[in-house]
Write a protein that holds these residues in place. Sequence first.
Motif, PDB file in Angstrom:
ATOM      1  N   ILE B 280       0.746  -1.123  -0.084  1.00 17.99           N
ATOM      2  CA  ILE B 280       0.026  -0.129   0.077  1.00 17.99           C
ATOM      3  C   ILE B 280       0.774   1.228  -0.181  1.00 17.99           C
ATOM      4  O   ILE B 280       0.667   2.212  -0.867  1.00 17.99           O
ATOM      5  CB  ILE B 280      -1.010  -0.002   1.165  1.00 17.99           C
ATOM      6  N   GLU B 359      -0.598  10.416   4.596  1.00 13.50           N
ATOM      7  CA  GLU B 359      -2.051  10.566   4.907  1.00 13.50           C
ATOM      8  C   GLU B 359      -2.753  11.412   3.866  1.00 13.50           C
ATOM      9  O   GLU B 359      -3.752  10.884   3.620  1.00 13.50           O
ATOM     10  CB  GLU B 359      -1.833  11.704   6.219  1.00 13.50           C
ATOM     11  N   ARG B 361      -2.501  10.999   0.916  1.00 13.93           N
ATOM     12  CA  ARG B 361      -2.879   9.847  -0.422  1.00 13.93           C
ATOM     13  C   ARG B 361      -3.819   8.836   0.233  1.00 13.93           C
ATOM     14  O   ARG B 361      -4.834   8.334  -0.548  1.00 13.93           O
ATOM     15  CB  ARG B 361      -1.862   9.291  -0.880  1.00 13.93           C
ATOM     16  N   LEU B 362      -3.743   8.249   1.415  1.00 15.02           N
ATOM     17  CA  LEU B 362      -4.427   7.259   2.051  1.00 15.02           C
ATOM     18  C   LEU B 362      -5.726   7.749   2.759  1.00 15.02           C
ATOM     19  O   LEU B 362      -7.023   6.787   2.620  1.00 15.02           O
ATOM     20  CB  LEU B 362      -3.552   6.473   3.129  1.00 15.02           C
ATOM     21  N   ASP B 415     -11.850   3.803   4.378  1.00 10.61           N
ATOM     22  CA  ASP B 415     -10.781   4.139   3.108  1.00 10.61           C
ATOM     23  C   ASP B 415      -9.672   3.417   3.191  1.00 10.61           C
ATOM     24  O   ASP B 415      -9.556   2.507   4.083  1.00 10.61           O
ATOM     25  CB  ASP B 415     -10.579   5.883   3.485  1.00 10.61           C
ATOM     26  N   VAL B 416      -8.785   3.625   2.471  1.00  6.70           N
ATOM     27  CA  VAL B 416      -7.360   2.926   2.357  1.00  6.70           C
ATOM     28  C   VAL B 416      -6.695   2.885   3.650  1.00  6.70           C
ATOM     29  O   VAL B 416      -6.169   2.154   4.212  1.00  6.70           O
ATOM     30  CB  VAL B 416      -6.615   3.368   1.157  1.00  6.70           C
ATOM     31  N   ALA B 417      -6.697   4.251   4.196  1.00  7.94           N
ATOM     32  CA  ALA B 417      -6.142   4.185   5.589  1.00  7.94           C
ATOM     33  C   ALA B 417      -6.492   3.621   6.584  1.00  7.94           C
ATOM     34  O   ALA B 417      -5.985   2.639   7.340  1.00  7.94           O
ATOM     35  CB  ALA B 417      -6.308   5.741   5.938  1.00  7.94           C
ATOM     36  N   MET B 420      -5.645  -0.115   5.938  1.00  5.32           N
ATOM     37  CA  MET B 420      -3.993  -0.357   6.458  1.00  5.32           C
ATOM     38  C   MET B 420      -3.941  -0.473   7.688  1.00  5.32           C
ATOM     39  O   MET B 420      -3.172  -1.459   8.333  1.00  5.32           O
ATOM     40  CB  MET B 420      -3.276   0.738   5.800  1.00  5.32           C
ATOM     41  N   ASP B 509      -5.099   6.720  -8.434  1.00  2.73           N
ATOM     42  CA  ASP B 509      -4.986   6.193  -7.165  1.00  2.73           C
ATOM     43  C   ASP B 509      -5.517   4.729  -7.265  1.00  2.73           C
ATOM     44  O   ASP B 509      -5.965   4.073  -6.189  1.00  2.73           O
ATOM     45  CB  ASP B 509      -5.876   6.821  -6.282  1.00  2.73           C
ATOM     46  N   VAL B 512      -3.386   1.622  -5.480  1.00  5.32           N
ATOM     47  CA  VAL B 512      -3.359   1.742  -4.113  1.00  5.32           C
ATOM     48  C   VAL B 512      -4.935   1.282  -3.549  1.00  5.32           C
ATOM     49  O   VAL B 512      -4.873   0.644  -2.536  1.00  5.32           O
ATOM     50  CB  VAL B 512      -3.134   3.464  -3.420  1.00  5.32           C
ATOM     51  N   CYS B 513      -5.910   1.824  -4.311  1.00  2.00           N
ATOM     52  CA  CYS B 513      -7.163   1.306  -3.873  1.00  2.00           C
ATOM     53  C   CYS B 513      -7.344  -0.311  -3.878  1.00  2.00           C
ATOM     54  O   CYS B 513      -7.854  -0.855  -3.127  1.00  2.00           O
ATOM     55  CB  CYS B 513      -8.325   2.061  -4.595  1.00  2.00           C
ATOM     56  N   SER B 516      -5.277  -1.994  -1.331  1.00  2.00           N
ATOM     57  CA  SER B 516      -5.851  -2.179  -0.133  1.00  2.00           C
ATOM     58  C   SER B 516      -6.826  -3.028   0.202  1.00  2.00           C
ATOM     59  O   SER B 516      -7.339  -3.563   1.324  1.00  2.00           O
ATOM     60  CB  SER B 516      -6.336  -0.691   0.324  1.00  2.00           C
TER      61      SER B 516
END
Lengths: 170, 526
Positions: B280, B359, B361-362, B415-417, B420, B509, B512-513, B516
């Motif tokens: 990620i 942060e 981006r995620l 979300d991605v964050a 993770m 994006d 990364v999506c 994740s």
Amino acid sequence: MLRILHRVITTGTLTEPLDTSASLESLGIEVRRTLGARYAGSFAIRHVDAGSCNGCELEIHALGNPYHDLERFGVRFVASPRHADALLVTGVVSRHMQEALLRAHAAMAKPGLVIAAGACACDGGEFGANYASLGAVANVLPVDVRIPGCPPPPALLLRGLLAALGRATP
Amino acid sequence: MMAQAFAERLRAALPGVALSPRTESGLMPAMVLAVSAADWAALGTAAHALGARWAACWVDPEPDHWRAWVLYEQGGAYVLAQTLLDPRAPRLPSLAAVYAAADRPERAIRDLLGVDFEGHPDARRWLRHQAWRAQEHPLRPEQPLAGAPPARAPADTGYPFRRIAGDAVHEVAVGPIHAGTIEPGHFRFAAVGEQALTLETRLGYTHRGVEKLAVGRDAEGLLRLAARVAGDSTVAHAWAACMAMERAAGCAVPARALALRALLAERERVANHLGDVGGIANDVGFSFAQMQFGALRERWQRRSAVLFGHRLLMDALCAGGVRTDLDLAGTQALLQDHARLRAELAPLVDILLDHPSLEDRLVGAGVLGTADARALGCLGYLGRASGLAFDLRRDAPYPPYDRLPVRVPLYDSGDVAARMRVRLDEIDVALELMDTLLAALPPGPVSTHWEAPPAGARGLGLVEGWRGETLAFVRFGADGRVARYAPRDPGVFAWPALERLLPGNIIPDFPVCNKSVNGSYAGGDL
């Protein structure tokens, strides 16, 4: 930033020297063609998963980690087969990937080495040939280098790739 | 019993329908509910109204008739609905309009067995490309394993993707061969400029015939196959298959073997989460974390190779137990590894959670809302980042988790964050669980004698893999040979979720999506 630098410095260099004590033969790696200093220190690989379980992909990923650091040998993965010296094929060739694999191979500049990595790509592995699968890569394309293992560990993959490049002497 | 109460609620919701809940030892803890095909959809609608999750569907071509199964889950209670189909003209009302999660699995069954799902909103093929014809159904018992494929199967270029019309709309086609070292699949974006309007995924490229290959294998052969359904989930699928076979056979697995299986499953979870967190970070250009987590994962895999004989833990399980015992030195080494990993992770996690460019981006990228996650049946870290806390280890615990306190991290930002963060938390939980397991490893053997059950015996295996609830159904035929193996990887529910969460994000994006969410290609393509 300081935290990152601190970590980088305290981690140090993890990269390990290549173990050249075992011969390719004893590792089960099979090299068909005479490969030589053809690639001038730069070797570009296009990887194609033709129907793998993703175990081989995990180990190919591991080639890039700090312990193995594949790029130190001038070997790198590229996004297009047109930029590639070799096609690294994992998995059996599923019939749904047959055409895509053939097209990727056709897009490569000649001679366009084919490396079959993993038990499935080498001999069909657990899946073999059936209504959905053509089995080994050699059933679809001429194979130059075979790297056994289910999946082959990174150290073995590394030796196989260097054999293809002609750096490691069998 | 929870399952009984769930079955009673379903019965109460369907007053005019004859339902007789019963138990079958191999299918425990699920309660079996036999219904007529005519009441199939009514049962699905009632389950949906009760808030139950559609967990899986498979069809078993038994010698005399075919049997369709759907697994529903609510609050850790399982009900298995079953109905009989006529093999000459198998048809069943579709549940896809009620449960979005059922959409692609039903289409896969239509392709492989020729079951006509009446009222299915999508008539397109799913697992079938161009290697066999529409009227051929390779999983039917009379079809030979070899099939009658063309010498060169054409590319499936004619697949009718959904089209978005509009002046500025353009399509972006990606795959099946992707730019990096990833499994094959096709993604079709409709975009305006950088922004994605829709995404449609098209899979099936790694269809290897797993279910057909399972037919006729003995327990050992089936486990070799189950271990290769998806290489990243080799322990989860092998354990689910073991559990299904052992329940079918009434085989009591020794306590030490169960503890070691849990240890292996948690090791698999940690390895994958370490890889994913690095991945990620890498997909937004933060290669520092990729290198750090890659090194942690490498050390973890090397320990697996030393103690259990395989870097990914393949073939570590056997019917009746596990193949390798763990001695005192191994236990000590693992405990030290866990302490070292904790110490190494803490400062890395501090950086990951407090790094403004990361942060940026995620956080807020690829948001999957709780309602969508529920509708799509999302599991594991994907569900837990979107407010769905279900975890088999806690909510329907199987040994040895029935004696272990399992903390389940939960976030609702979707979300991605959050995805993770769940992974980082789950590494912690797994380390705790493994420490607890190692502190009190039961003495005794690591496997028991395996004896295959008589023909007709069937079993259900359910384990919490690193992607979530992993399922296996096994029915035995004569001579201890497998007659039907139906695995269901939790990663199949991730693809519709990815399609749901991507619109509104920019195409750059997407990687990364996608990382994740990390859906399973091989686990769904079979």
